[in-house]
Design a protein around this motif. Structure first.
Motif, PDB file in Angstrom:
ATOM      1  N   LEU A   1       0.858  -1.182   0.000  1.00  0.00           N
ATOM      2  CA  LEU A   1       0.000   0.000   0.000  1.00  0.00           C
ATOM      3  C   LEU A   1       0.894   1.233   0.000  1.00  0.00           C
ATOM      4  O   LEU A   1       1.789   1.363   0.842  1.00  0.00           O
ATOM      5  N   VAL A   2       0.639   2.141  -0.947  1.00  0.00           N
ATOM      6  CA  VAL A   2       1.365   3.400  -1.034  1.00  0.00           C
ATOM      7  C   VAL A   2       0.366   4.512  -0.736  1.00  0.00           C
ATOM      8  O   VAL A   2      -0.590   4.718  -1.494  1.00  0.00           O
ATOM      9  N   LEU A   3       0.564   5.219   0.372  1.00  0.00           N
ATOM     10  CA  LEU A   3      -0.418   6.190   0.860  1.00  0.00           C
ATOM     11  C   LEU A   3       0.248   7.556   1.028  1.00  0.00           C
ATOM     12  O   LEU A   3       1.249   7.677   1.742  1.00  0.00           O
ATOM     13  N   ASP A   4      -0.318   8.562   0.383  1.00  0.00           N
ATOM     14  CA  ASP A   4       0.212   9.921   0.455  1.00  0.00           C
ATOM     15  C   ASP A   4      -0.753  10.785   1.252  1.00  0.00           C
ATOM     16  O   ASP A   4      -1.857  11.087   0.782  1.00  0.00           O
ATOM     17  N   GLU A   5      -0.391  11.151   2.468  1.00  0.00           N
ATOM     18  CA  GLU A   5      -1.227  11.941   3.374  1.00  0.00           C
ATOM     19  C   GLU A   5      -2.592  11.271   3.621  1.00  0.00           C
ATOM     20  O   GLU A   5      -3.646  11.881   3.423  1.00  0.00           O
ATOM     21  N   PRO A   6      -2.619  10.009   4.063  1.00  0.00           N
ATOM     22  CA  PRO A   6      -3.897   9.299   4.173  1.00  0.00           C
ATOM     23  C   PRO A   6      -4.819   9.804   5.258  1.00  0.00           C
ATOM     24  O   PRO A   6      -6.023   9.555   5.206  1.00  0.00           O
ATOM     25  N   THR A   7      -4.294  10.496   6.281  1.00  0.00           N
ATOM     26  CA  THR A   7      -5.170  10.962   7.368  1.00  0.00           C
ATOM     27  C   THR A   7      -5.364  12.470   7.353  1.00  0.00           C
ATOM     28  O   THR A   7      -5.965  13.021   8.272  1.00  0.00           O
ATOM     29  N   SER A   8      -4.873  13.159   6.309  1.00  0.00           N
ATOM     30  CA  SER A   8      -4.866  14.622   6.328  1.00  0.00           C
ATOM     31  C   SER A   8      -6.256  15.231   6.393  1.00  0.00           C
ATOM     32  O   SER A   8      -6.433  16.318   6.943  1.00  0.00           O
ATOM     33  N   ALA A   9      -7.265  14.551   5.832  1.00  0.00           N
ATOM     34  CA  ALA A   9      -8.617  15.103   5.824  1.00  0.00           C
ATOM     35  C   ALA A   9      -9.531  14.405   6.827  1.00  0.00           C
ATOM     36  O   ALA A   9     -10.745  14.626   6.797  1.00  0.00           O
ATOM     37  N   LEU A  10      -8.956  13.579   7.698  1.00  0.00           N
ATOM     38  CA  LEU A  10      -9.774  12.796   8.619  1.00  0.00           C
ATOM     39  C   LEU A  10      -9.813  13.435  10.004  1.00  0.00           C
ATOM     40  O   LEU A  10      -8.822  14.010  10.466  1.00  0.00           O
ATOM     41  N   ASP A  11     -10.969  13.296  10.674  1.00  0.00           N
ATOM     42  CA  ASP A  11     -11.052  13.731  12.053  1.00  0.00           C
ATOM     43  C   ASP A  11     -10.233  12.765  12.919  1.00  0.00           C
ATOM     44  O   ASP A  11      -9.864  11.675  12.465  1.00  0.00           O
ATOM     45  N   PRO A  12      -9.885  13.155  14.154  1.00  0.00           N
ATOM     46  CA  PRO A  12      -9.002  12.307  14.971  1.00  0.00           C
ATOM     47  C   PRO A  12      -9.502  10.874  15.138  1.00  0.00           C
ATOM     48  O   PRO A  12      -8.712   9.931  15.052  1.00  0.00           O
TER      49      PRO A  12
ATOM     50  N   VAL B   1      -0.707  -4.878   8.333  1.00  0.00           N
ATOM     51  CA  VAL B   1       0.731  -5.110   8.458  1.00  0.00           C
ATOM     52  C   VAL B   1       1.016  -6.315   9.346  1.00  0.00           C
ATOM     53  O   VAL B   1       1.791  -7.217   8.991  1.00  0.00           O
ATOM     54  N   HIS B   2       0.374  -6.355  10.506  1.00  0.00           N
ATOM     55  CA  HIS B   2       0.686  -7.383  11.501  1.00  0.00           C
ATOM     56  C   HIS B   2       0.091  -8.737  11.152  1.00  0.00           C
ATOM     57  O   HIS B   2       0.737  -9.774  11.357  1.00  0.00           O
ATOM     58  N   ASP B   3      -1.151  -8.749  10.654  1.00  0.00           N
ATOM     59  CA  ASP B   3      -1.848 -10.018  10.443  1.00  0.00           C
ATOM     60  C   ASP B   3      -1.685 -10.575   9.038  1.00  0.00           C
ATOM     61  O   ASP B   3      -1.690 -11.795   8.854  1.00  0.00           O
ATOM     62  N   LEU B   4      -1.570  -9.695   8.038  1.00  0.00           N
ATOM     63  CA  LEU B   4      -1.519 -10.166   6.650  1.00  0.00           C
ATOM     64  C   LEU B   4      -0.155  -9.960   6.001  1.00  0.00           C
ATOM     65  O   LEU B   4       0.039 -10.377   4.860  1.00  0.00           O
ATOM     66  N   GLY B   5       0.759  -9.291   6.684  1.00  0.00           N
ATOM     67  CA  GLY B   5       2.080  -9.087   6.105  1.00  0.00           C
ATOM     68  C   GLY B   5       2.118  -8.053   4.991  1.00  0.00           C
ATOM     69  O   GLY B   5       3.055  -8.037   4.179  1.00  0.00           O
ATOM     70  N   THR B   6       1.116  -7.161   4.948  1.00  0.00           N
ATOM     71  CA  THR B   6       1.105  -6.107   3.935  1.00  0.00           C
ATOM     72  C   THR B   6       2.232  -5.106   4.222  1.00  0.00           C
ATOM     73  O   THR B   6       2.504  -4.780   5.371  1.00  0.00           O
ATOM     74  N   THR B   7       2.870  -4.649   3.164  1.00  0.00           N
ATOM     75  CA  THR B   7       3.904  -3.612   3.293  1.00  0.00           C
ATOM     76  C   THR B   7       3.262  -2.260   3.024  1.00  0.00           C
ATOM     77  O   THR B   7       2.604  -2.081   1.994  1.00  0.00           O
ATOM     78  N   VAL B   8       3.434  -1.317   3.934  1.00  0.00           N
ATOM     79  CA  VAL B   8       2.824   0.009   3.809  1.00  0.00           C
ATOM     80  C   VAL B   8       3.928   1.056   3.730  1.00  0.00           C
ATOM     81  O   VAL B   8       4.791   1.128   4.619  1.00  0.00           O
ATOM     82  N   LEU B   9       3.892   1.838   2.664  1.00  0.00           N
ATOM     83  CA  LEU B   9       4.800   2.974   2.503  1.00  0.00           C
ATOM     84  C   LEU B   9       3.927   4.219   2.538  1.00  0.00           C
ATOM     85  O   LEU B   9       3.074   4.419   1.676  1.00  0.00           O
ATOM     86  N   MET B  10       4.121   5.064   3.555  1.00  0.00           N
ATOM     87  CA  MET B  10       3.187   6.147   3.814  1.00  0.00           C
ATOM     88  C   MET B  10       3.929   7.454   4.072  1.00  0.00           C
ATOM     89  O   MET B  10       4.870   7.503   4.864  1.00  0.00           O
ATOM     90  N   ALA B  11       3.488   8.528   3.393  1.00  0.00           N
ATOM     91  CA  ALA B  11       3.953   9.881   3.689  1.00  0.00           C
ATOM     92  C   ALA B  11       2.844  10.606   4.436  1.00  0.00           C
ATOM     93  O   ALA B  11       1.677  10.524   4.050  1.00  0.00           O
ATOM     94  N   GLU B  12       3.211  11.307   5.497  1.00  0.00           N
ATOM     95  CA  GLU B  12       2.201  12.005   6.302  1.00  0.00           C
ATOM     96  C   GLU B  12       2.875  13.150   7.046  1.00  0.00           C
ATOM     97  O   GLU B  12       3.923  12.956   7.681  1.00  0.00           O
TER      98      GLU B  12
END
Length: 566
Positions: A165-176, A190-201
């Motif tokens: 998963l490549v995520l660019d500012e994934p929480t920028s528009a989300l409430d807390p 990440v923990h259960d399925l072994g997905t690799t996450v590359l995220m800018a935030e």
């Protein structure tokens, strides 16, 4: 096992003096969450784009070196040939959508990959529940709030179950609360399925504690560094308030979470015991105090006063406001007053009605019931040329204000429209975010840079009432600090400011009052310290670390310690 490998990767765009990213040589293991950290415009989005194949196949430019994802070379595999391996969500969710409704959007990626209907149905239901979207499944995407659209965009790349998963500012528009839900889902993947996450935030206070590694881009063109989050936060030019507080108090190793900081900050709490934090109440400064207050540089430098300068005392009043948007009652029974010189933060979950309220104040939406007055006039009945002299709005999507081919042309048009001296807008762009070239096309700017340009265009007119919808989305901490300085200067001159924001740290730094909306109604309205200290969801990190003391910002604590050491 290595999932993503960069081999001496550089990217250079046509017309630029140096590579946007240079000499990237590192490997990202399978099943890790890697947080990409750096200042606005340093090349984070470009680096992410090389993994998804968008760079250079979609964006253009020259890519040297080699990027492989699950063994596939992104130079020879176009984005559609990586779709089963890489899921990508960019900074602009609207650019991501290809269908009309939430449920169809969640299913689209799986249809493209030819998955069986029963598998598609099960995964859509799982994703609706994971991201809190079940009640929105039949809604047209265009009717959703920005934060709701962000969750749909994330959900649409989760359903095909990509390896990366490549995520660019994934929480920028989300409430807390919504941000915590999304990050919890990413943790599970990440923990259960072994997905690799590359995220800018940029909102590191939300995400740094979840990172297995941090990929730090120190400056434009400098080689990135991949390493332990706490070690890199000690040297990073951008860092969250909890790290700033740890640096100030000399806590080692640096805490990345509120819980860890609370455990280590007992001595700091003892030093501050009995010290009263300065209160920033709802009442703005008196006019004579505003006249004496220091102002930012840009609006004092050789500028003639605009014809509407006398309107700087304009406030706003909303009484019994109700607004319907289609079948949705977006606002009901809203009462709100905004005094000259006052800064108000509108907060609340996604879809609470914050953007709708700003739209009524600027005349884009008429009231269904009740009244709205800005400087005594009803905005929706006021001619645009007159209204622009009373109120200005920076929308969630800054591109809505950008029409010219270059930054210089946008600024020249803003100066002309505002009857400001030539260079006023350009000076403000440089003040907010230095380093943007005059001949840059607005579409080539990062989200944070586009926002800085849109802010400069609106602020050039110095509207008596300034409305900002998520004004820190895409801005790093340094750019945010510069924005706070500019807005404080405007408030000191008597301008009224209303911010719709999920950024609790911004509210703590800037707002006199916090107004919380829920389901279209005002559920809290009071001085910032009173409202946010009593709210677990909207309390800033410093408040949580030093509770029950009522500190809001690192700057308050720094000033108090300097006085104590005096």
């Amino acid at each position: 096992m290595t999932m993503i490998r960069f081999e001496d990767v550089s990217v250079r765009y046509e017309g630029t003096a140096r590579p946007t990213v240079d000499h990237v040589d590192l490997a990202v293991p399978e099943g890790e969450l890697v947080l990409v950290v750096g200042s606005s415009g340093v090349g984070k989005s470009t680096l992410l784009g090389t993994v998804s194949g968008l760079v250079p196949h979609f964006t253009g430019g020259t890519l040297r070196g080699r990027v492989t994802v699950a063994g596939r070379d992104t130079r020879t595999h176009k984005p559609r040939e990586l779709a089963d391996v890489v899921g990508t969500v960019g900074q602009d969710p609207l650019a991501h959508f290809v269908t009309d409704t939430v449920e169809d959007e969640l299913a689209y990626g799986m249809e493209s990959l030819g998955l069986a209907p029963d598998v598609m149905r099960r995964r859509v239901e799982e994703t609706l529940d994971l991201l809190g979207l079940a009640d929105l499944r039949d809604r047209p995407i265009t009717t959703l709030s920005g934060g709701q659209q962000q969750r749909v965009a994330i959900g649409s790349v989760l359903t095909p179950h990509p390896k990366v998963l490549v995520l660019d500012e994934p929480t920028s528009a989300l409430d807390p609360a919504a941000a915590e839900e999304v990050l919890a889902v990413l943790q599970r993947l990440v923990h259960d399925l072994g997905t690799t996450v590359l995220m800018a935030e940029h909102r590191l206070e939300r995400v740094v504690q979840y990172a297995d590694q941090v990929l730090l881009l120190p400056s434009p063109g400098a080689a990135p560094v991949l390493g332990d989050p706490a070690e890199l936060m000690a040297v990073s030019p951008v860092y969250p308030p909890v790290v700033a507080l740890g640096r100030l108090a000399g806590l080692t190793p640096l805490p990345l979470t509120v819980r860890d900081a609370r455990r280590k900050a007992a001595g700091l709490r003892e030093r501050l015991d009995g010290v009263t934090p300065p209160e920033r109440g709802a009442a703005p400064a008196a006019p004579e105090e505003r006249d004496a207050a220091p102002a930012g540089r840009w609006w004092r430098r050789g500028r003639k006063e605009p014809a509407h300068q006398g309107a700087a005392a304009t406030g706003a009043r909303v009484q019994g406001l109700a607004v319907r948007r289609g079948r949705v009652e977006a606002l009901r029974r809203v009462d709100l007053s905004v005094a000259p010189g006052e800064t108000i933060a509108l907060m609340g979950r996604n879809g609470a009605g914050k953007s709708t309220l700003l739209s009524t104040l600027v005349g884009l939406l008429p009231p269904t019931a009740g009244t709205v007055r800005v400087g005594g006039a009803a905005p929706h009945r006021t001619a645009p040329r007159e209204l622009i002299r009373r109120v200005g709005l920076v929308p969630q999507e800054p591109r809505d204000l950008l029409y010219a081919d270059t930054v210089a042309a946008e600024c020249a048009a803003a100066d002309h429209d505002a009857e400001a001296p030539a260079g006023s807008c350009r000076d403000l762009v440089a003040e907010l975010l230095p380093g943007i070239a005059d001949d840059t096309h607005p579409r080539d700017l990062s989200e944070g840079q586009r926002l800085a340009l849109a802010l400069a265009i609106v602020l050039t007119a110095r509207p008596p009432l300034l409305l900002l919808d998520e004004p820190t989305r895409g801005l790093d901490y340094a750019a945010k600090a510069r924005l706070v300085t500019i807005l404080r200067g405007l408030a000191a001159e008597g301008h009224a400011i209303v911010l719709a924001t999920h950024d609790v740290e911004l509210a703590a730094e800037l707002a006199h009052r916090v107004v919380i909306l829920a389901d279209g109604e005002v559920v809290a309205d009071g001085p910032t310290a009173e409202v946010v200290v009593s709210s677990p969801a909207f309390a800033p990190q410093v408040t949580k670390v030093l509770a029950p003391q009522r500190w809001l910002t690192v700057a308050q604590v720094r000033d108090a310690l300097e006085d104590l050491d005096g």
